[in-house]
Enzyme design. Structure first.
Site, PDB file in Angstrom:
ATOM      1  N   ARG A 238      21.619  20.859  34.750  1.00 40.50           N
ATOM      2  CA  ARG A 238      20.299  20.249  34.665  1.00 40.50           C
ATOM      3  C   ARG A 238      20.500  18.749  34.549  1.00 40.50           C
ATOM      4  O   ARG A 238      21.445  18.284  33.894  1.00 40.50           O
ATOM      5  CB  ARG A 238      19.524  20.776  33.456  1.00 40.50           C
ATOM      6  CG  ARG A 238      19.001  22.205  33.630  1.00 40.50           C
ATOM      7  CD  ARG A 238      17.912  22.314  34.703  1.00 40.50           C
ATOM      8  NE  ARG A 238      17.371  23.648  34.830  1.00 40.50           N
ATOM      9  CZ  ARG A 238      17.749  24.552  35.735  1.00 40.50           C
ATOM     10  NH1 ARG A 238      18.702  24.263  36.623  1.00 40.50           N
ATOM     11  NH2 ARG A 238      17.178  25.745  35.777  1.00 40.50           N
ATOM     12  N   GLU A 267      13.194  15.530  38.172  1.00 45.56           N
ATOM     13  CA  GLU A 267      13.041  16.055  39.540  1.00 45.56           C
ATOM     14  C   GLU A 267      11.580  16.173  39.916  1.00 45.56           C
ATOM     15  O   GLU A 267      10.772  16.557  39.070  1.00 45.56           O
ATOM     16  CB  GLU A 267      13.717  17.426  39.634  1.00 45.56           C
ATOM     17  CG  GLU A 267      15.215  17.300  39.557  1.00 45.56           C
ATOM     18  CD  GLU A 267      15.925  18.643  39.664  1.00 45.56           C
ATOM     19  OE1 GLU A 267      15.349  19.620  40.177  1.00 45.56           O
ATOM     20  OE2 GLU A 267      17.093  18.693  39.238  1.00 45.56           O
ATOM     21  N   HIS A 285      18.787  19.869  44.600  1.00 43.29           N
ATOM     22  CA  HIS A 285      18.838  21.102  43.791  1.00 43.29           C
ATOM     23  C   HIS A 285      19.074  22.330  44.688  1.00 43.29           C
ATOM     24  O   HIS A 285      18.239  23.241  44.744  1.00 43.29           O
ATOM     25  CB  HIS A 285      17.553  21.257  42.964  1.00 43.29           C
ATOM     26  CG  HIS A 285      17.745  22.100  41.734  1.00 43.29           C
ATOM     27  ND1 HIS A 285      17.240  21.773  40.507  1.00 43.29           N
ATOM     28  CD2 HIS A 285      18.391  23.280  41.549  1.00 43.29           C
ATOM     29  CE1 HIS A 285      17.554  22.708  39.617  1.00 43.29           C
ATOM     30  NE2 HIS A 285      18.259  23.642  40.230  1.00 43.29           N
TER      31      HIS A 285
HETATM   32  C1  DGY Z   1      18.576  28.259  38.160  1.00 44.77           C
HETATM   33  O1  DGY Z   1      18.674  29.451  38.443  1.00 44.77           O
HETATM   34  O2  DGY Z   1      18.545  27.861  37.001  1.00 44.77           O
HETATM   35  C2  DGY Z   1      18.451  27.278  39.277  1.00 44.77           C
HETATM   36  O3  DGY Z   1      18.751  25.981  38.862  1.00 44.77           O
HETATM   37  C3  DGY Z   1      17.055  27.327  39.858  1.00 44.77           C
HETATM   38  O4  DGY Z   1      16.160  27.191  38.815  1.00 44.77           O
END
Ligand code: DGY
Length: 318
Positions: A238, A267, A285
């Site tokens: 993240r 984001e 992402h």
């Molecule tokens: C996750 O599975 O956490 C990916 O980052 C998509 O949210």
């Protein structure tokens, strides 16, 4: 039939199953749910299938006195957009989709390592802009990753999958930092005493801890300062695990060689100062963006919903 709100369209195969088993409402947008929408959903539906960025904050959940919704079956392994404590306080079960996306996310980490260290983004920009004047022996020299040391921050499922690829596939030495003791990382790997030790030793750092209040800005200015000038930083977890402003300053000052990022603090906002840097690979992402992976994630969410409403043990309760 139970009323289910699906926050974003999922692969067709998953939508079909959901529509056969639930009274489905699909939000007609790809944008995350606001906190107001989240509160309203908790009142209007028996279940919600949320995903990245949806506003299930403590506030959004706390303002609903008696939620009709009893399960948030998250699509994704990361659930930092859901306040699990607030949900529990209202009797709402939260589930996620671990496992389905481990390999796909580890693959993206490898792609970012290679793209950053071998300057693939820069090279592609050069070709597309017509600036490439031809091969020569000292053009765009990067770093060979074979035999180097990767430092993995967070040795969970995804961290282990990255370690396996780095060790078995690229002959890298693996060191790592993890909050708790990890008895078996799956490949030869050394757990070091502190985050700073890993940041100092590794040629490539990969961040693979979940996003949470505990990991917010775990990679701060001091951690970045500990890195070697030839080292690269990759983030597939993240965005807010890294202090993005500190990273930009570190890159601008040339204190590390480069970075590969799949995730950002706000984001989809990516700071212009980051985009202006040539030694950074920026992906939108993509960690789980393979069709079968997204379908598998969806089916895990379906299994969680089914088990919950059948009164069975819910497989992926968080
Ligand atoms: C996750 O599975 O956490 C990916 O980052 C998509 O949210």
């Amino acid at each position: 039939m139970k009323r289910l709100l699906v926050s974003r369209a999922l692969p067709d195969s998953v939508m079909q199953v959901l529509r056969a088993e639930f009274d489905v409402t699909l939000r007609p947008t790809t944008q995350p749910m606001s906190e107001d929408e989240a509160s309203a959903a908790l009142m209007g539906y028996d279940a919600v299938l949320p995903t990245l960025g949806d506003g299930f904050t403590a506030d959004a959940i706390g303002r609903v006195d008696e939620p009709r919704c009893k399960i948030l079956a998250n699509f994704g392994v990361g659930y930092n957009h859901i306040d699990v404590g607030a949900a529990a306080a209202k009797g709402i079960t939260v589930t996620n989709t671990p496992g389905a996306l481990t390999d796909a996310t580890a693959d993206i980490a490898m792609m970012l390592i290679l793209m950053a260290a071998r300057r693939a983004g820069e090279g592609e920009r050069m070709v597309r802009s017509g600036q490439w004047t031809g091969w020569h022996p000292v053009q765009m020299l990067g770093m060979h990753i074979g035999g180097k040391t990767v430092g993995i921050i967070g040795m969970g499922r995804i961290g282990k999958a990255i370690a396996k690829r780095c060790h078995d596939g690229f002959g890298m030495d693996v060191v790592f930092h993890n909050r708790s003791n990890v008895a078996d990382a799956g490949v030869p790997a050394k757990q070091l005493g502190s985050l700073a030790d890993v940041m100092t030793i590794a040629d490539v750092i990969v961040v693979a801890v979940p996003g949470s209040p505990e990991t917010y800005h775990l990679i701060d200015a001091a951690a970045l300062k500990a890195m070697q000038p030839h080292a690269y930083l990759v983030n597939i977890s993240r965005g807010d695990v890294i202090d993005e402003a500190a990273l930009i300053a570190t890159l601008q000052a040339g204190e590390i060689a480069g970075a590969g990022l799949d995730v950002y603090e706000q984001e989809p906002h990516v700071p212009d100062t980051l985009k202006a840097l040539d030694n950074v690979v920026l992906l939108p992402h993509l960690g789980t963006n393979a069709e079968e992976v997204r379908a598998n994630m969806g089916m895990m969410a379906v299994e969680n919903l089914r088990a919950f409403f059948n009164g069975a043990q819910v497989p992926n309760r968080v």
